[in-house]
Design a protein around this motif. Sequence first.
Motif, short mmCIF file in Angstrom:
data_model
loop_
_atom_site.label_atom_id
_atom_site.label_comp_id
_atom_site.label_asym_id
_atom_site.label_seq_id
_atom_site.Cartn_x
_atom_site.Cartn_y
_atom_site.Cartn_z
N MET A 2 0.85 -1.19 0.00
CA MET A 2 0.00 0.00 0.00
C MET A 2 0.89 1.24 0.00
N VAL A 3 0.59 2.19 -0.88
CA VAL A 3 1.36 3.43 -0.99
C VAL A 3 0.43 4.60 -0.70
N VAL A 4 0.84 5.44 0.25
CA VAL A 4 0.10 6.66 0.58
C VAL A 4 0.94 7.83 0.10
N ALA A 47 -3.10 14.35 11.87
CA ALA A 47 -3.45 13.99 13.24
C ALA A 47 -4.85 13.42 13.28
N GLY A 48 -5.02 12.31 13.99
CA GLY A 48 -6.31 11.66 14.11
C GLY A 48 -6.57 10.61 13.05
N GLN A 49 -5.76 10.57 11.99
CA GLN A 49 -5.92 9.56 10.96
C GLN A 49 -5.25 8.26 11.38
N ARG A 50 -5.84 7.15 10.97
CA ARG A 50 -5.25 5.82 11.17
C ARG A 50 -5.30 5.09 9.84
N ILE A 51 -4.14 4.65 9.36
CA ILE A 51 -4.05 3.91 8.10
C ILE A 51 -3.52 2.53 8.42
N TRP A 52 -4.23 1.50 7.94
CA TRP A 52 -3.86 0.11 8.21
C TRP A 52 -3.66 -0.60 6.88
N ASP A 97 2.94 -4.55 3.14
CA ASP A 97 3.78 -3.46 3.61
C ASP A 97 3.07 -2.12 3.36
N LEU A 98 3.56 -1.09 4.03
CA LEU A 98 3.00 0.26 3.88
C LEU A 98 4.12 1.24 3.59
N ILE A 99 3.94 2.04 2.55
CA ILE A 99 4.87 3.13 2.23
C ILE A 99 4.10 4.44 2.34
N VAL A 100 4.62 5.36 3.15
CA VAL A 100 4.06 6.71 3.25
C VAL A 100 5.09 7.67 2.69
N ARG A 101 4.73 8.41 1.64
CA ARG A 101 5.66 9.29 0.96
C ARG A 101 5.72 10.68 1.58
N GLY A 102 4.90 10.92 2.60
CA GLY A 102 4.91 12.20 3.29
C GLY A 102 5.17 12.02 4.77
N ILE A 134 -0.20 1.62 10.41
CA ILE A 134 -0.10 0.23 10.83
C ILE A 134 0.04 -0.63 9.59
N ALA A 135 0.90 -1.65 9.66
CA ALA A 135 1.04 -2.61 8.57
C ALA A 135 1.29 -3.99 9.13
N ASP A 136 0.76 -5.01 8.43
CA ASP A 136 1.09 -6.38 8.80
C ASP A 136 2.53 -6.70 8.44
N GLY A 137 3.09 -5.98 7.48
CA GLY A 137 4.49 -6.14 7.10
C GLY A 137 5.32 -4.98 7.60
N ASN A 138 6.17 -4.44 6.73
CA ASN A 138 7.05 -3.33 7.10
C ASN A 138 6.35 -1.99 6.91
N VAL A 139 6.83 -0.99 7.65
CA VAL A 139 6.35 0.39 7.50
C VAL A 139 7.53 1.24 7.01
N HIS A 140 7.34 1.93 5.89
CA HIS A 140 8.34 2.85 5.35
C HIS A 140 7.74 4.25 5.38
N VAL A 141 8.43 5.19 5.98
CA VAL A 141 7.99 6.59 5.99
C VAL A 141 9.07 7.41 5.31
N TYR A 142 8.78 7.88 4.09
CA TYR A 142 9.74 8.66 3.32
C TYR A 142 9.56 10.14 3.59
N GLY A 143 9.36 10.44 4.85
CA GLY A 143 9.24 11.80 5.35
C GLY A 143 9.60 11.76 6.82
N THR A 144 9.00 12.61 7.61
CA THR A 144 9.26 12.62 9.05
C THR A 144 8.20 11.79 9.77
N LEU A 145 8.65 10.87 10.60
CA LEU A 145 7.74 10.08 11.43
C LEU A 145 7.60 10.78 12.77
N LYS A 146 6.48 11.49 12.95
CA LYS A 146 6.21 12.20 14.20
C LYS A 146 5.09 11.54 15.00
#
Length: 251
Positions: free
Chosen positions: A146-148, A154-159, A164-169, A178-190
């Motif tokens: 899954m690619v976001v 704030a307040g959002q939940r993505i599963w 795997d999950l890729i977040v580009r922001g 949340i991911a059953d596999g790996n989580v990739h955050v290509y931005g800041t994880l706050k």
Amino acid sequence: MSSPASEARLEPFRLRGANFNLLVLRLLDPRVEVIVPALADQFRRAPGFLRNAPIVLGLDDLDPAAAPDFTHLTAQLRSVQIAPIGTTGGAPELRAAAQAAGLPPLRPAGGEQPVTAAAPEPAPAPAPEPLAIPEPPPPSGWQPTMVVDQAVRAGQRIWAQGCDLIVRGTVNPGAEVIADGNVHVYGTLKGRAIAGGAENRSARIFALNFEPELVSIAGYYAVRDGLGDAPLGKPVQVCLIGESMRFDKLG
């Protein structure tokens, strides 16, 4: 006006099977007065963690001779906005006590089927000709990554269920990925990142700028105050070694 024939076809409901990924709250202590304050302390350090989330109570670590008061535990968990819906594991005595309090035992998807009466054994079949062994298929239900493409507010939940999950922001404070596999955050994880949601202990979390409220892999977690010497503000990989989180700088 509808005809009597069309009215006869109306259905008040339909039932269908479905699989859901749920968080498991492993009970390590049977005392309600210990469990609930510990969760409340967790909420103070990571606001929003598990709030209003349906969870399953894991009973494997409890002594059957010292069952919790499940009725009281359920009421106290709901008072802090946690919704227990059932149990997994544990001795028969524990499962029975939980079921009496309205918490039925849940069978994991793909788990063992209930035991039925044994049928007479058929006569042995002739040995088949040897066949080439095919490549093993991917895990049942596994999906493409899954690619976001935008920030998670704030307040959002993505599963990312079964993948795997890729977040580009940026994952902002108060957001949860949340991911059953790996989580990739290509931005800041706050915000909060949870990998290995289906008890995948080999899952990892990657972030180009590591500033999380909470990180978790396969149910083991660390909040901001417990990150120790993690390289905050840097590209980081998080993995699980035994029951401890390890934070490695990338590059």
